[in-house]
Motif scaffolding. Structure first.
Motif, PDB file in Angstrom:
ATOM      1  N   SER A   1       5.743  -2.142  -9.897  1.00  0.00           N
ATOM      2  CA  SER A   1       4.604  -1.443  -9.901  1.00  0.00           C
ATOM      3  C   SER A   1       4.628  -0.069 -10.616  1.00  0.00           C
ATOM      4  CB  SER A   1       3.904  -1.469  -8.670  1.00  0.00           C
ATOM      5  OG  SER A   1       3.557  -2.702  -7.968  1.00  0.00           O
ATOM      6  N   LEU A   2       3.518   0.178 -11.422  1.00  0.00           N
ATOM      7  CA  LEU A   2       3.558   1.419 -11.984  1.00  0.00           C
ATOM      8  C   LEU A   2       2.661   2.308 -10.871  1.00  0.00           C
ATOM      9  CD1 LEU A   2       4.278  -0.233 -14.509  1.00  0.00           C
ATOM     10  CD2 LEU A   2       2.827   1.321 -16.041  1.00  0.00           C
ATOM     11  N   LEU A   3       3.337   3.411 -10.898  1.00  0.00           N
ATOM     12  CA  LEU A   3       2.565   4.577  -9.835  1.00  0.00           C
ATOM     13  C   LEU A   3       2.444   5.890 -10.537  1.00  0.00           C
ATOM     14  CD1 LEU A   3       4.843   3.357  -6.408  1.00  0.00           C
ATOM     15  CD2 LEU A   3       2.760   2.585  -7.396  1.00  0.00           C
TER      16      LEU A   3
ATOM     17  N   MET B   1       0.963  -1.124   0.006  1.00  0.00           N
ATOM     18  CA  MET B   1       0.000  -0.019  -0.026  1.00  0.00           C
ATOM     19  C   MET B   1       0.892   1.175  -0.074  1.00  0.00           C
ATOM     20  SD  MET B   1      -3.118   1.156  -0.174  1.00  0.00           S
ATOM     21  CE  MET B   1      -3.982  -0.073   0.250  1.00  0.00           C
ATOM     22  N   ARG B   2       0.467   2.229  -0.886  1.00  0.00           N
ATOM     23  CA  ARG B   2       1.396   3.517  -0.878  1.00  0.00           C
ATOM     24  C   ARG B   2       0.978   4.235   0.186  1.00  0.00           C
ATOM     25  NH1 ARG B   2       0.229   6.196  -6.441  1.00  0.00           N
ATOM     26  NH2 ARG B   2       2.013   7.097  -6.206  1.00  0.00           N
ATOM     27  N   ILE B   3       1.776   5.496   0.495  1.00  0.00           N
ATOM     28  CA  ILE B   3       1.671   6.464   1.516  1.00  0.00           C
ATOM     29  C   ILE B   3       0.422   6.957   1.265  1.00  0.00           C
ATOM     30  CG2 ILE B   3       2.629   8.397   2.338  1.00  0.00           C
ATOM     31  CD1 ILE B   3       5.515   7.840   1.260  1.00  0.00           C
TER      32      ILE B   3
ATOM     33  N   THR C   1       2.158  15.436 -15.134  1.00  0.00           N
ATOM     34  CA  THR C   1       2.112  14.529 -13.739  1.00  0.00           C
ATOM     35  C   THR C   1       3.309  13.674 -13.995  1.00  0.00           C
ATOM     36  OG1 THR C   1       0.782  13.046 -12.374  1.00  0.00           O
ATOM     37  CG2 THR C   1       0.832  12.535 -14.800  1.00  0.00           C
ATOM     38  N   SER C   2       3.487  12.863 -12.999  1.00  0.00           N
ATOM     39  CA  SER C   2       4.617  11.716 -13.090  1.00  0.00           C
ATOM     40  C   SER C   2       4.350  10.314 -13.020  1.00  0.00           C
ATOM     41  CB  SER C   2       5.609  12.189 -11.885  1.00  0.00           C
ATOM     42  OG  SER C   2       4.995  12.143 -10.546  1.00  0.00           O
ATOM     43  N   VAL C   3       5.251   9.317 -13.588  1.00  0.00           N
ATOM     44  CA  VAL C   3       4.737   8.020 -13.166  1.00  0.00           C
ATOM     45  C   VAL C   3       5.914   7.436 -13.098  1.00  0.00           C
ATOM     46  CG1 VAL C   3       3.368   6.144 -14.578  1.00  0.00           C
ATOM     47  CG2 VAL C   3       2.636   8.205 -14.850  1.00  0.00           C
ATOM     48  N   GLY C   4       6.105   6.259 -12.148  1.00  0.00           N
ATOM     49  CA  GLY C   4       7.244   5.517 -11.778  1.00  0.00           C
ATOM     50  C   GLY C   4       6.969   4.255 -11.954  1.00  0.00           C
ATOM     51  N   VAL C   5       7.864   3.311 -12.146  1.00  0.00           N
ATOM     52  CA  VAL C   5       8.090   2.041 -11.700  1.00  0.00           C
ATOM     53  C   VAL C   5       8.866   1.710 -10.469  1.00  0.00           C
ATOM     54  CG1 VAL C   5       8.417  -0.256 -12.533  1.00  0.00           C
ATOM     55  CG2 VAL C   5       7.946   1.579 -14.377  1.00  0.00           C
TER      56      VAL C   5
ATOM     57  N   ASN D   1      -2.675   2.660  -7.037  1.00  0.00           N
ATOM     58  CA  ASN D   1      -1.554   2.827  -7.882  1.00  0.00           C
ATOM     59  C   ASN D   1      -1.650   4.099  -8.998  1.00  0.00           C
ATOM     60  OD1 ASN D   1      -0.205   1.041  -6.351  1.00  0.00           O
ATOM     61  ND2 ASN D   1       0.016  -0.463  -7.893  1.00  0.00           N
ATOM     62  N   ARG D   2      -2.889   4.009  -9.308  1.00  0.00           N
ATOM     63  CA  ARG D   2      -3.478   4.990 -10.389  1.00  0.00           C
ATOM     64  C   ARG D   2      -4.379   6.386  -9.766  1.00  0.00           C
ATOM     65  NH1 ARG D   2      -3.640   1.207 -15.252  1.00  0.00           N
ATOM     66  NH2 ARG D   2      -4.493   2.678 -16.294  1.00  0.00           N
ATOM     67  N   GLU D   3      -3.783   6.572  -8.697  1.00  0.00           N
ATOM     68  CA  GLU D   3      -4.464   7.574  -8.042  1.00  0.00           C
ATOM     69  C   GLU D   3      -3.485   8.867  -7.627  1.00  0.00           C
ATOM     70  OE1 GLU D   3      -7.133   8.346  -3.774  1.00  0.00           O
ATOM     71  OE2 GLU D   3      -6.595   6.270  -4.493  1.00  0.00           O
ATOM     72  N   LEU D   4      -4.067  10.198  -8.020  1.00  0.00           N
ATOM     73  CA  LEU D   4      -3.255  11.320  -7.668  1.00  0.00           C
ATOM     74  C   LEU D   4      -3.312  11.391  -6.344  1.00  0.00           C
ATOM     75  CD1 LEU D   4      -4.977  13.757 -10.472  1.00  0.00           C
ATOM     76  CD2 LEU D   4      -2.482  12.977 -10.373  1.00  0.00           C
ATOM     77  N   ARG D   5      -2.454  12.217  -5.879  1.00  0.00           N
ATOM     78  CA  ARG D   5      -2.560  12.874  -4.351  1.00  0.00           C
ATOM     79  C   ARG D   5      -3.553  13.669  -4.301  1.00  0.00           C
ATOM     80  NH1 ARG D   5       3.781  14.696  -3.860  1.00  0.00           N
ATOM     81  NH2 ARG D   5       3.468  15.069  -6.057  1.00  0.00           N
ATOM     82  N   PRO D   6      -4.186  13.845  -3.052  1.00  0.00           N
ATOM     83  CA  PRO D   6      -5.097  15.176  -3.101  1.00  0.00           C
ATOM     84  C   PRO D   6      -4.619  16.407  -3.599  1.00  0.00           C
ATOM     85  CG  PRO D   6      -4.754  13.836  -0.873  1.00  0.00           C
ATOM     86  CD  PRO D   6      -3.718  13.399  -1.910  1.00  0.00           C
TER      87      PRO D   6
END
Length: 236
Positions: free
Chosen positions: A167-169, A1-3, A159-163, A8-13
């Motif tokens: 997992s793609l985040l 689980m992310r911070i 936006t950014s996307v990382g591996v 994984n495909r959700e923006l920060r608030p």
């Protein structure tokens, strides 16, 4: 689980407060997670020498992280290094792609992005917030009868996307960005045309298929960011 238990495909608030400052032609404070960037747009009735007599305007950008924006103070003497110039050019290219610069005549719009707090994604937040500031400056030009109407434009966001661990985040915070095996920054228009694609591997190569997946995830996030821009500007 992310911070913060993000998917994984959700923006920060993410929030954008328009007209954050009284004395700029356009301004916006964007917050994405703990990252906060103040973006302003100011107009001058001059253009760079190479555009003199062209009846074409210009958009230029500056970017800085405030000394207290990170855990350790950033000395002011180090604020204009190569990374800063790279980000400034990215912001300028992104915004210039959003409208026909002949529609504003020979004037310049100066974008300033000041990172108040940095927790990853400062350059992408700067692009997204700066577009709102740019729109507000163009609106002021019309209200002052300096141009007939707001030029035709397309919304632009980034936006950014990382591996990370296969997992793609979407929309990496600093901790995720520091540990990512692959890191991309993507700028796109509202109709999902790519404006800029910056990607690199940190010890792990990636495939064309991974790039396609990254673009798909980024396009979803950017669509959501453009909805947030429109809400801030009260545009349906």
């Amino acid at each position: 689980m992310r911070i913060a238990e993000r998917g994984n495909r959700e923006l920060r608030p993410t929030t954008i407060i328009p007209n954050y400052l009284d004395f700029s032609n356009g301004s916006a404070l964007i917050s994405t997670g703990s990252t906060k960037v103040l973006c302003t747009a100011n107009i001058s009735e001059t253009v760079p020498t190479f555009l003199s007599g062209s009846n074409k305007g210009w958009i230029t950008a500056e970017y800085n992280m405030l000394p207290g924006s990170t855990n350790q103070r950033i000395p002011r003497s180090s604020l204009h290094k190569g990374r800063t110039k790279e980000i400034q050019r990215l912001i300028g290219r992104a915004l210039r792609s959003s409208l026909d610069l002949t529609s504003i005549g020979e004037m310049s719009i100066h974008i300033d992005c000041d990172v108040l707090q940095a927790d990853g994604g400062t350059r992408t937040a700067a692009v997204t917030g700066s577009f709102v500031a740019l729109y507000l400056a163009l609106n002021e030009l019309t209200n002052d009868n300096l141009i007939d109407a707001i030029p035709d434009f397309t919304f632009v966001a980034a936006t950014s996307v990382g591996v990370l661990q296969d997992s793609l985040l979407l929309d990496l915070c600093y901790d995720e960005d520091a540990r990512a095996d692959v890191d991309f920054n993507i700028v796109m228009s509202e109709n999902q045309e790519i404006i800029e694609l910056q990607g690199s591997a940190e010890g792990q190569r990636f495939t064309k298929n991974t790039v396609n997946q990254i673009i798909d995830i980024a396009s979803e996030g950017i669509s959501d960011l453009i909805k947030i821009q429109k809400m801030a500007l009260k545009i349906s």
